[in-house]
Motif scaffolding. Structure first.
Motif, PDB file in Angstrom:
ATOM      1  N   GLU A   1      15.338   4.280  47.994  1.00 59.17           N
ATOM      2  CA  GLU A   1      16.207   3.096  47.958  1.00 59.17           C
ATOM      3  C   GLU A   1      16.501   2.651  49.370  1.00 59.17           C
ATOM      4  OE1 GLU A   1      19.788   4.038  45.925  1.00 59.17           O
ATOM      5  OE2 GLU A   1      18.808   4.280  43.974  1.00 59.17           O
ATOM      6  N   LEU A   2      16.644   1.354  49.553  1.00 57.14           N
ATOM      7  CA  LEU A   2      17.121   0.819  50.827  1.00 57.14           C
ATOM      8  C   LEU A   2      18.250  -0.150  50.520  1.00 57.14           C
ATOM      9  CD1 LEU A   2      13.773   0.117  52.726  1.00 57.14           C
ATOM     10  CD2 LEU A   2      15.503   1.800  53.334  1.00 57.14           C
ATOM     11  N   GLY A   3      19.365   0.052  51.184  1.00 52.93           N
ATOM     12  CA  GLY A   3      20.521  -0.807  50.946  1.00 52.93           C
ATOM     13  C   GLY A   3      20.923  -0.826  49.480  1.00 52.93           C
ATOM     14  N   GLY A   4      20.797   0.341  48.786  1.00 51.37           N
ATOM     15  CA  GLY A   4      21.217   0.438  47.395  1.00 51.37           C
ATOM     16  C   GLY A   4      20.246  -0.174  46.396  1.00 51.37           C
ATOM     17  N   ARG A   5      19.098  -0.675  46.891  1.00 51.99           N
ATOM     18  CA  ARG A   5      18.133  -1.325  46.012  1.00 51.99           C
ATOM     19  C   ARG A   5      16.900  -0.434  45.916  1.00 51.99           C
ATOM     20  NH1 ARG A   5      14.435  -5.341  45.926  1.00 51.99           N
ATOM     21  NH2 ARG A   5      13.955  -5.025  48.112  1.00 51.99           N
ATOM     22  N   PRO A   6      16.385  -0.182  44.701  1.00 50.30           N
ATOM     23  CA  PRO A   6      15.171   0.644  44.616  1.00 50.30           C
ATOM     24  C   PRO A   6      13.982  -0.090  45.250  1.00 50.30           C
ATOM     25  CG  PRO A   6      15.716  -0.256  42.464  1.00 50.30           C
ATOM     26  CD  PRO A   6      16.856  -0.602  43.365  1.00 50.30           C
ATOM     27  N   VAL A   7      13.317   0.572  46.185  1.00 51.70           N
ATOM     28  CA  VAL A   7      12.175  -0.042  46.868  1.00 51.70           C
ATOM     29  C   VAL A   7      10.880   0.646  46.444  1.00 51.70           C
ATOM     30  CG1 VAL A   7      11.120  -0.462  49.115  1.00 51.70           C
ATOM     31  CG2 VAL A   7      13.567  -0.843  48.806  1.00 51.70           C
ATOM     32  N   LEU A   8      10.949   1.970  46.232  1.00 50.00           N
ATOM     33  CA  LEU A   8       9.810   2.692  45.657  1.00 50.00           C
ATOM     34  C   LEU A   8      10.255   3.208  44.300  1.00 50.00           C
ATOM     35  CD1 LEU A   8       8.550   4.761  48.742  1.00 50.00           C
ATOM     36  CD2 LEU A   8       7.794   2.509  47.969  1.00 50.00           C
TER      37      LEU A   8
ATOM     38  N   GLY B   1      -1.005  -4.499  49.683  1.00 56.38           N
ATOM     39  CA  GLY B   1       0.059  -5.082  48.860  1.00 56.38           C
ATOM     40  C   GLY B   1       0.738  -6.218  49.599  1.00 56.38           C
ATOM     41  N   ALA B   2       1.467  -7.023  48.843  1.00 54.39           N
ATOM     42  CA  ALA B   2       2.138  -8.178  49.433  1.00 54.39           C
ATOM     43  C   ALA B   2       3.250  -7.723  50.373  1.00 54.39           C
ATOM     44  CB  ALA B   2       2.721  -9.047  48.327  1.00 54.39           C
ATOM     45  N   ASN B   3       3.735  -8.633  51.187  1.00 57.50           N
ATOM     46  CA  ASN B   3       4.910  -8.339  52.002  1.00 57.50           C
ATOM     47  C   ASN B   3       6.059  -7.958  51.088  1.00 57.50           C
ATOM     48  OD1 ASN B   3       3.715  -8.913  54.451  1.00 57.50           O
ATOM     49  ND2 ASN B   3       4.186 -11.086  54.304  1.00 57.50           N
ATOM     50  N   GLY B   4       6.762  -6.895  51.457  1.00 54.76           N
ATOM     51  CA  GLY B   4       7.918  -6.482  50.675  1.00 54.76           C
ATOM     52  C   GLY B   4       7.567  -5.609  49.485  1.00 54.76           C
ATOM     53  N   SER B   5       6.289  -5.232  49.326  1.00 47.85           N
ATOM     54  CA  SER B   5       5.916  -4.423  48.166  1.00 47.85           C
ATOM     55  C   SER B   5       6.237  -2.947  48.376  1.00 47.85           C
ATOM     56  CB  SER B   5       4.431  -4.608  47.850  1.00 47.85           C
ATOM     57  OG  SER B   5       3.659  -4.259  48.976  1.00 47.85           O
ATOM     58  N   GLY B   6       6.611  -2.573  49.595  1.00 46.93           N
ATOM     59  CA  GLY B   6       7.038  -1.188  49.839  1.00 46.93           C
ATOM     60  C   GLY B   6       6.041  -0.347  50.622  1.00 46.93           C
ATOM     61  N   LYS B   7       5.057  -0.986  51.247  1.00 44.49           N
ATOM     62  CA  LYS B   7       4.047  -0.229  51.993  1.00 44.49           C
ATOM     63  C   LYS B   7       4.682   0.535  53.153  1.00 44.49           C
ATOM     64  CE  LYS B   7       1.716  -3.951  53.121  1.00 44.49           C
ATOM     65  NZ  LYS B   7       2.571  -5.007  52.547  1.00 44.49           N
ATOM     66  N   SER B   8       5.440  -0.181  53.976  1.00 47.59           N
ATOM     67  CA  SER B   8       6.057   0.486  55.127  1.00 47.59           C
ATOM     68  C   SER B   8       7.043   1.546  54.685  1.00 47.59           C
ATOM     69  CB  SER B   8       6.781  -0.533  56.012  1.00 47.59           C
ATOM     70  OG  SER B   8       5.865  -1.435  56.560  1.00 47.59           O
ATOM     71  N   THR B   9       7.772   1.267  53.619  1.00 46.59           N
ATOM     72  CA  THR B   9       8.741   2.247  53.123  1.00 46.59           C
ATOM     73  C   THR B   9       8.017   3.515  52.676  1.00 46.59           C
ATOM     74  OG1 THR B   9      10.081   0.388  52.405  1.00 46.59           O
ATOM     75  CG2 THR B   9      10.699   2.553  51.575  1.00 46.59           C
ATOM     76  N   ALA B  10       6.882   3.346  51.991  1.00 47.46           N
ATOM     77  CA  ALA B  10       6.112   4.513  51.551  1.00 47.46           C
ATOM     78  C   ALA B  10       5.704   5.356  52.757  1.00 47.46           C
ATOM     79  CB  ALA B  10       4.883   4.061  50.761  1.00 47.46           C
TER      80      ALA B  10
ATOM     81  N   PRO C   1       3.742   2.698  64.313  1.00 50.04           N
ATOM     82  CA  PRO C   1       4.684   1.964  63.470  1.00 50.04           C
ATOM     83  C   PRO C   1       4.335   0.481  63.395  1.00 50.04           C
ATOM     84  CG  PRO C   1       5.771   2.806  65.456  1.00 50.04           C
ATOM     85  CD  PRO C   1       4.322   3.123  65.573  1.00 50.04           C
ATOM     86  N   GLN C   2       4.856  -0.166  62.362  1.00 41.72           N
ATOM     87  CA  GLN C   2       4.682  -1.610  62.255  1.00 41.72           C
ATOM     88  C   GLN C   2       5.475  -2.259  63.381  1.00 41.72           C
ATOM     89  OE1 GLN C   2       6.019  -3.285  58.537  1.00 41.72           O
ATOM     90  NE2 GLN C   2       4.853  -5.154  58.886  1.00 41.72           N
ATOM     91  N   ARG C   3       4.839  -3.163  64.085  1.00 44.93           N
ATOM     92  CA  ARG C   3       5.484  -3.813  65.221  1.00 44.93           C
ATOM     93  C   ARG C   3       6.303  -4.987  64.744  1.00 44.93           C
ATOM     94  NH1 ARG C   3       7.820  -1.478  68.356  1.00 44.93           N
ATOM     95  NH2 ARG C   3       6.982   0.340  67.360  1.00 44.93           N
TER      96      ARG C   3
HETATM   97  N1  ADP Z   1      16.560  -1.538  56.104  1.00 42.13           N
HETATM   98  C1  ADP Z   1      16.431  -2.126  54.908  1.00 42.13           C
HETATM   99  N2  ADP Z   1      17.516  -2.355  54.120  1.00 42.13           N
HETATM  100  C2  ADP Z   1      17.383  -2.940  52.916  1.00 42.13           C
HETATM  101  N3  ADP Z   1      16.225  -3.349  52.402  1.00 42.13           N
HETATM  102  C3  ADP Z   1      15.111  -3.166  53.127  1.00 42.13           C
HETATM  103  C4  ADP Z   1      15.145  -2.556  54.416  1.00 42.13           C
HETATM  104  N4  ADP Z   1      13.890  -2.506  54.906  1.00 42.13           N
HETATM  105  C5  ADP Z   1      13.105  -3.068  53.961  1.00 42.13           C
HETATM  106  N5  ADP Z   1      13.826  -3.463  52.899  1.00 42.13           N
HETATM  107  C6  ADP Z   1      13.311  -4.085  51.670  1.00 42.13           C
HETATM  108  O1  ADP Z   1      12.462  -3.166  51.040  1.00 42.13           O
HETATM  109  C7  ADP Z   1      11.341  -3.822  50.490  1.00 42.13           C
HETATM  110  C8  ADP Z   1      10.066  -3.170  50.963  1.00 42.13           C
HETATM  111  O2  ADP Z   1       9.940  -3.320  52.362  1.00 42.13           O
HETATM  112  P1  ADP Z   1       8.679  -2.787  53.163  1.00 42.13           P
HETATM  113  O3  ADP Z   1       8.406  -1.404  52.746  1.00 42.13           O
HETATM  114  O4  ADP Z   1       8.943  -3.040  54.597  1.00 42.13           O
HETATM  115  O5  ADP Z   1       7.529  -3.748  52.641  1.00 42.13           O
HETATM  116  P2  ADP Z   1       6.068  -3.985  53.214  1.00 42.13           P
HETATM  117  O6  ADP Z   1       5.826  -3.060  54.330  1.00 42.13           O
HETATM  118  O7  ADP Z   1       5.180  -3.749  52.035  1.00 42.13           O
HETATM  119  O8  ADP Z   1       6.021  -5.414  53.634  1.00 42.13           O
HETATM  120  C9  ADP Z   1      11.454  -5.279  50.888  1.00 42.13           C
HETATM  121  O9  ADP Z   1      11.920  -5.999  49.775  1.00 42.13           O
HETATM  122  C10 ADP Z   1      12.470  -5.283  51.981  1.00 42.13           C
HETATM  123  O10 ADP Z   1      13.227  -6.460  51.932  1.00 42.13           O
END
Ligand code: ADP
Ligand code: MG
Lengths: 258, 297
Positions: A18-25, A42-51, A86-88
């Motif tokens: 979760e990020l900011g209380g929202r499920p991301v993965l 995956g599209a922007n915001g799909s959770g690649k960087s989070t993974a 890291p992603q720049r």
């Molecule tokens: N620090 C954060 N706090 C809250 N939400 C975040 C944060 N970083 C990313 N997100 C949200 O998490 C989701 C996935 O982000 P991210 O993994 O960066 O996507 P990607 O790398 O696939 O573009 C996005 O909807 C983004 O808005």
């Protein structure tokens, strides 16, 4: 020993975050076998960087298991075996730093107490040569173009002589000359036996290197298998890249995101 | 040089030199993380420590150190866990610390805001032997951390996410930076004062940057500027009877302006040199561009 060779270098099982209380993965499985090159699409915001950030421990997981080289992430200590780009999103720090200084920081996983030996300095020079930046060693990183800067960050990941490379959108905002250098560098690393996890927006010049692609959409794995072909890529759900010639067509959106 | 005969001036100069070294040495990491105003926040919080010192009749320097360290750790924790309201939480901490200091010192027997003023703006003539001992010990700690761990602190301040993958204890190093900054604030408190301390952490670094391309050179020049202005300001305040803290800070800003003016032609020459080099580098690109155009269009 046989065990160590067949064990995946990265293993995510049913990982939620979760990020900011929202499920991301929402429970993703992702493995990278030894010597394999896996693209994470995956599209922007799909959770690649989070993974990717759950692998390195920058984002805590709320469920599931993350293992690196067969060791649970929390107990993994052997970071010299991992190189990370890291992603720049932001520029450099607020103080000038030379290319050498930045790349040297990647060597800290081997130079444990920050004491640099001859071998460490040689490794820095070698990494800079691999990415074709040896002639800029004494320049400030802020004087570099986006592509050159990215090459420096890749040298920083290579300088610890890692077995596993994790790169988050290494080609984003990179000029063509640098893209080719990066592709050649990566090819060399793969030939040397490195395993690679690459976050990409499109396969581009790296396509021939990629063994397998994992496509994320909205925090779930949508596809895990052979890399989509350059043309077929546009058919993938979650691909929202808008080309100049179809700018007025609505991009294919993931729907649930907003 | 007759000022060297006075014990209070010897103490003042020693304290000033230590401040000149430590403030930029810590400040460079704060500037690198883009937390240039953190020193200012810690300075506000430390006021409660000074007030407590008066109230409990103990050394204000040690009390200020203790409270500043607690405040700095709290700031670092807010940075980790504080999500959207992090800045509000910091504001509470800063102004609560300042108000607490004013309140405590007024309650303290024999205390008044006149006492506080020497901590707010610095007062060299009141630096005691005990203060100097405390300042020496604290400064030694700061130098040990900022020089001894420079590679680790550089890595964490440059790119925290990457530093994690080198196996560095990122959280511990962040906390150590915060604690070291807090200690520096109290080292500098007697010389430049709590309200001006942040200037000495940030401005020498900004001035040094005008001339440098590397972190190591920025560090060295910032410390050299720091020592020059603290010693120069102290001596000036002795001869001219002006407040030392303000003199030192104005001198530092003067150095910044002079270096900026000097550096403009230098930067232009460097830009021209690197532009020439880049032009040479692209000589072999046209072929590459041709093939790539086919791919993208
Ligand atoms: N620090 C954060 N706090 C809250 N939400 C975040 C944060 N970083 C990313 N997100 C949200 O998490 C989701 C996935 O982000 P991210 O993994 O960066 O996507 P990607 O790398 O696939 O573009 C996005 O909807 C983004 O808005
Ligand atoms: Mg991303």
């Amino acid at each position: 020993m046989a065990d160590a060779r067949t064990e995946p270098v990265i293993s995510l099982r049913a990982v939620t975050a979760e990020l900011g209380g929202r499920p991301v993965l929402r429970g993703i499985d992702l493995t990278v076998a030894r010597g394999e090159v896996v693209a994470l699409l995956g599209a922007n915001g799909s959770g690649k960087s989070t993974a990717v950030r759950t692998v390195i421990g920058q984002v805590p997981v709320t469920g599931g298991a993350v293992e690196i080289f067969g060791t649970p992430r929390r107990r993994f200590r052997d970071w010299a075996r991992v190189g990370y780009v890291p992603q720049r999103t932001t520029a450099a720090g607020g103080v000038p730093a030379t290319v050498t200084e930045v790349v040297t920081s990647g060597r800290l996983s081997r130079a444990r107490f920050g004491v640099l030996r001859k071998a460490d300095r040689a490794a820095v020079t070698d990494a800079l040569e691999q990415v074709g930046m040896a002639d800029r060693a004494k320049d400030s990183v802020s004087a570099l173009s986006g592509g050159q800067h990215q090459r420096v960050l890749i040298a920083r990941a290579l300088v610890s002589e890692p077995e596993l490379l994790i790169m988050d959108e290494p080609m984003a905002g990179v000029d063509l000359a640098s893209q080719e250098v990066l592709a050649a560098t990566l090819r060399h690393q793969v030939e040397q036996g490195a395993s690679v996890l690459l976050v990409l927006h499109e396969l581009g010049p790296l396509e021939p290197l990629i063994d397998r692609a994992v496509v994320l959409r909205d925090g779930c794995v949508l596809h895990d298998g052979p890399p989509p072909k350059a043309v077929g890529q546009h058919a993938l759900p979650g691909h929202d890249h808008v080309h100049p010639h179809d700018a007025d067509a609505a991009p294919v959106r993931t729907g649930l995101l907003t | 040089m007759e000022f060297l005969n006075y014990a209070f001036m010897q103490r003042a100069l020693l304290a000033a030199a230590l401040v000149g070294v430590t403030a930029p040495a810590v400040g460079i990491y704060l500037v690198q993380r883009r937390q240039a105003l953190m020193g200012d926040g810690i300075g506000h919080v430390a006021m409660t420590g000074v007030g407590l010192g008066f109230l409990l009749s103990t050394s204000p320097v040690w009390m200020a150190t203790a409270v500043a360290v607690v405040g700095a750790v709290a700031m670092e924790l807010i940075r980790w866990y504080g999500k959207t309201r992090g800045d509000i939480a910091l504001a509470m901490l800063f102004y609560g610390g300042m108000a607490g200091g004013v309140m405590l010192i007024n309650i303290a027997p024999g205390g008044s805001n006149a006492n506080l003023s020497s901590y707010l703006f610095g007062s060299l003539s009141t630096v005691s032997d005990d203060d100097v001992t405390a300042i020496c010990l604290l400064a030694a700690f700061v130098v040990l951390v900022t020089v001894g761990l420079r590679r680790q602190l550089f890595a964490v301040s440059q790119d925290e996410e990457f530093a994690r993958v080198t196996g560095l204890p990122v959280r511990a190093l962040n906390l150590l930076t915060a604690v070291t900054a807090a200690v520096t604030v109290t080292v500098a408190m007697r010389v430049v004062g709590l309200l001006l301390v942040s200037a000495l952490m940030v401005v020498p670094v900004a001035a040094a940057q005008q001339l440098t391309r590397s972190f190591a050179a920025t560090f060295a020049i910032a410390v050299a500027i720091g020592i020059s202005v603290t010693l120069g300001g102290t001596v000036t305040s002795y001869y001219q009877d002006v407040p030392p803290g303000a003199t030192i800070v104005l001198l530092t800003i003067g150095v910044f302006i002079v270096l900026t003016l000097l550096a403009t032609p230098l930067a232009r020459r460097r830009a021209r040199a690197s532009a020439a080099r880049d032009a040479a580098c692209t000589a072999d690109v046209p072929g590459a561009r041709g093939t790539a155009d086919e791919v993208t269009v």
